[in-house]
Design a protein around this motif. Structure first.
Motif, short mmCIF file in Angstrom:
data_model
loop_
_atom_site.label_atom_id
_atom_site.label_comp_id
_atom_site.label_asym_id
_atom_site.label_seq_id
_atom_site.Cartn_x
_atom_site.Cartn_y
_atom_site.Cartn_z
N ASN A 146 41.86 52.21 36.20
CA ASN A 146 40.50 51.59 35.38
C ASN A 146 40.90 50.07 34.84
O ASN A 146 42.16 50.38 34.15
CB ASN A 146 40.12 52.60 34.81
N PRO A 147 40.13 49.40 34.76
CA PRO A 147 40.42 48.01 34.14
C PRO A 147 40.83 48.03 32.79
O PRO A 147 41.40 47.21 31.99
CB PRO A 147 39.07 47.28 34.36
N ALA A 148 40.30 49.21 32.12
CA ALA A 148 40.62 49.78 30.53
C ALA A 148 42.00 49.78 30.27
O ALA A 148 42.49 49.58 29.28
CB ALA A 148 39.83 50.87 30.23
N GLU A 149 42.52 50.17 31.28
CA GLU A 149 44.08 50.37 31.14
C GLU A 149 45.16 49.02 30.85
O GLU A 149 45.92 49.16 30.49
CB GLU A 149 44.69 50.95 32.26
N GLY A 150 44.22 47.76 31.06
CA GLY A 150 45.04 46.62 31.02
C GLY A 150 45.25 45.93 32.07
O GLY A 150 46.21 44.87 32.12
N ILE A 151 44.60 46.32 33.26
CA ILE A 151 45.07 45.81 34.57
C ILE A 151 44.08 44.76 34.99
O ILE A 151 42.68 44.56 34.99
CB ILE A 151 44.84 46.91 35.70
N ASP A 152 44.62 43.41 35.26
CA ASP A 152 43.68 42.29 35.83
C ASP A 152 43.03 42.49 36.92
O ASP A 152 41.79 42.09 37.15
CB ASP A 152 44.76 41.18 35.68
N ARG A 153 43.72 43.14 38.02
CA ARG A 153 42.95 43.40 39.24
C ARG A 153 43.36 44.67 40.03
O ARG A 153 44.38 45.01 39.81
CB ARG A 153 43.17 42.18 40.15
N ILE A 154 42.39 45.37 40.40
CA ILE A 154 42.51 46.60 41.09
C ILE A 154 41.92 46.49 42.59
O ILE A 154 40.78 46.20 42.83
CB ILE A 154 41.98 47.76 40.41
N TYR A 155 42.93 46.62 43.35
CA TYR A 155 42.36 46.76 44.72
C TYR A 155 42.74 48.33 45.42
O TYR A 155 43.61 48.74 45.13
CB TYR A 155 43.26 45.83 45.73
N GLU A 156 41.69 48.45 46.32
CA GLU A 156 41.59 49.84 47.13
C GLU A 156 42.11 49.23 48.54
O GLU A 156 41.47 48.56 49.12
CB GLU A 156 40.18 50.46 47.06
N VAL A 157 43.10 50.16 49.20
CA VAL A 157 43.44 49.61 50.55
C VAL A 157 43.30 50.90 51.52
O VAL A 157 43.79 51.98 51.02
CB VAL A 157 45.04 49.33 50.47
N VAL A 158 42.70 50.52 52.36
CA VAL A 158 42.11 51.91 53.38
C VAL A 158 42.38 51.32 54.88
O VAL A 158 42.01 50.35 55.40
CB VAL A 158 40.56 52.19 53.15
N ASP A 159 43.50 51.86 55.32
CA ASP A 159 44.03 51.35 56.68
C ASP A 159 44.20 49.95 56.97
O ASP A 159 43.59 49.44 57.76
CB ASP A 159 43.09 52.12 57.79
N GLY A 160 44.73 49.40 55.98
CA GLY A 160 44.84 47.85 55.91
C GLY A 160 43.90 47.00 55.60
O GLY A 160 44.01 46.05 55.30
N THR A 161 42.79 47.52 55.14
CA THR A 161 41.61 46.77 54.56
C THR A 161 41.57 46.88 53.06
O THR A 161 41.69 47.92 52.41
CB THR A 161 40.39 47.30 55.15
N VAL A 162 41.74 45.60 52.47
CA VAL A 162 41.85 45.59 50.93
C VAL A 162 40.67 45.16 50.38
O VAL A 162 40.06 44.12 50.80
CB VAL A 162 42.89 44.32 50.73
N VAL A 163 40.06 45.94 49.36
CA VAL A 163 39.05 45.71 48.71
C VAL A 163 39.05 45.66 47.11
O VAL A 163 39.74 46.41 46.71
CB VAL A 163 37.71 46.92 49.18
N LEU A 164 38.45 44.57 46.77
CA LEU A 164 38.69 44.51 45.21
C LEU A 164 37.86 45.80 44.57
O LEU A 164 36.49 45.82 44.99
CB LEU A 164 38.19 43.35 44.63
N ARG A 165 38.41 46.41 43.60
CA ARG A 165 37.35 47.70 43.23
C ARG A 165 37.74 47.46 41.64
O ARG A 165 38.71 48.29 41.14
CB ARG A 165 37.97 48.82 43.62
N MET A 166 36.88 46.93 40.87
CA MET A 166 37.02 46.94 39.50
C MET A 166 36.02 47.93 38.78
O MET A 166 34.88 47.38 38.87
CB MET A 166 36.80 45.41 38.96
N ASP A 167 36.09 49.09 38.84
CA ASP A 167 35.22 50.15 38.35
C ASP A 167 34.77 49.62 36.85
O ASP A 167 35.27 48.79 36.17
CB ASP A 167 35.75 51.70 38.40
N GLU A 168 33.99 50.31 36.35
CA GLU A 168 33.29 50.06 34.86
C GLU A 168 34.36 50.47 33.91
O GLU A 168 34.95 51.49 34.23
CB GLU A 168 32.04 50.81 34.71
N PRO A 169 34.63 49.65 33.15
CA PRO A 169 35.78 50.20 32.01
C PRO A 169 35.50 51.42 31.31
O PRO A 169 34.19 51.40 30.91
CB PRO A 169 35.86 48.84 31.09
N LYS A 170 36.42 52.23 31.17
CA LYS A 170 36.09 53.47 30.58
C LYS A 170 37.02 53.56 29.65
O LYS A 170 38.36 54.03 29.80
CB LYS A 170 36.24 54.63 31.45
#
Length: 201
Positions: A146-170
């Motif tokens: 989660n972005p609240a952890e101090g991460i600048d960018r989070i990506y989800e990788v599904v079978d080679g497809t990369v998608v930016l996934r920045m969930d609501e900070p919790k």
């Protein structure tokens, strides 16, 4: 700005393949937590059988060596790609906080989320023992970053497809993680190492 990229996920989820495909030809340092674990086992002088308590200490040592190397290479001006597991937020934030304290760098996470069919192929190709259901059940323990952890960018990788996934900070994720860390340190005492014993796994 220097950058550290963590590629995380369950066993046989495709971490190594993703790194090879995307970073092997880049001007960056690639580090693998499993290499550090093996080095720690070797330095401890263990053969094939490692007592549980000693394995725990070796894993903690490996995590500390890895973190020290990440920081050192960032401070030397290198970008770093790290293969890790990092199932839990409390383990990630320990690394993130130590990196933030030591150097200014962008922190990105790529989370391997293969389809069942791809995951089964990966397990078969690696000739791993155990049932697929067991691997999947273990993966269900992963807390998605989660972005609240101090991460600048989070990506989800599904079978080679990369998608930016920045969930609501919790913020509650961080509150819970830090509470768990404080409780552990109160019980065990403040460790001399960079990481606490709970960070070994």
């Amino acid at each position: 700005m220097r950058k550290v990229i963590f590629v995380i996920g369950a066993t046989a989820s495709g971490k190594t393949y993703f790194i090879d495909q995307n970073y092997a030809d880049k001007d960056c340092d690639i580090l693998n937590v499993y290499d550090y674990q093996q080095r720690a086992y070797d330095e401890a002088g263990f053969g094939e059988v490692i007592p549980l308590g000693e394995e725990f200490r070796s894993l903690l040592k490996a995590q500390n060596m890895l973190l020290e190397d990440i920081v050192a290479r960032l401070q030397a001006g290198r970008d770093v790609v790290v293969e890790q597991t990092f199932y839990k937020a409390k383990r990630r934030i320990t690394y993130i906080e130590k990196i933030r304290e030591a150097v200014q760098a962008a922190i990105e996470f790529y989370v391997m989320c293969p389809s069942d069919s791809q995951w089964k192929k990966n397990i078969e190709n690696r000739k791993l023992n155990g049932r697929f259901e067991t691997y999947k059940r273990n993966a269900e323990e992963i807390e998605f970053p989660n972005p609240a952890e101090g991460i600048d960018r989070i990506y989800e990788v599904v079978d080679g497809t990369v998608v930016l996934r920045m969930d609501e900070p919790k913020s509650e994720i961080i509150d819970r993680a830090k509470e768990e860390l404080v409780t552990w340190r109160r019980i065990k005492g403040e460790p001399e190492s960079l990481l606490d014993e709970q960070d070994a796994f």
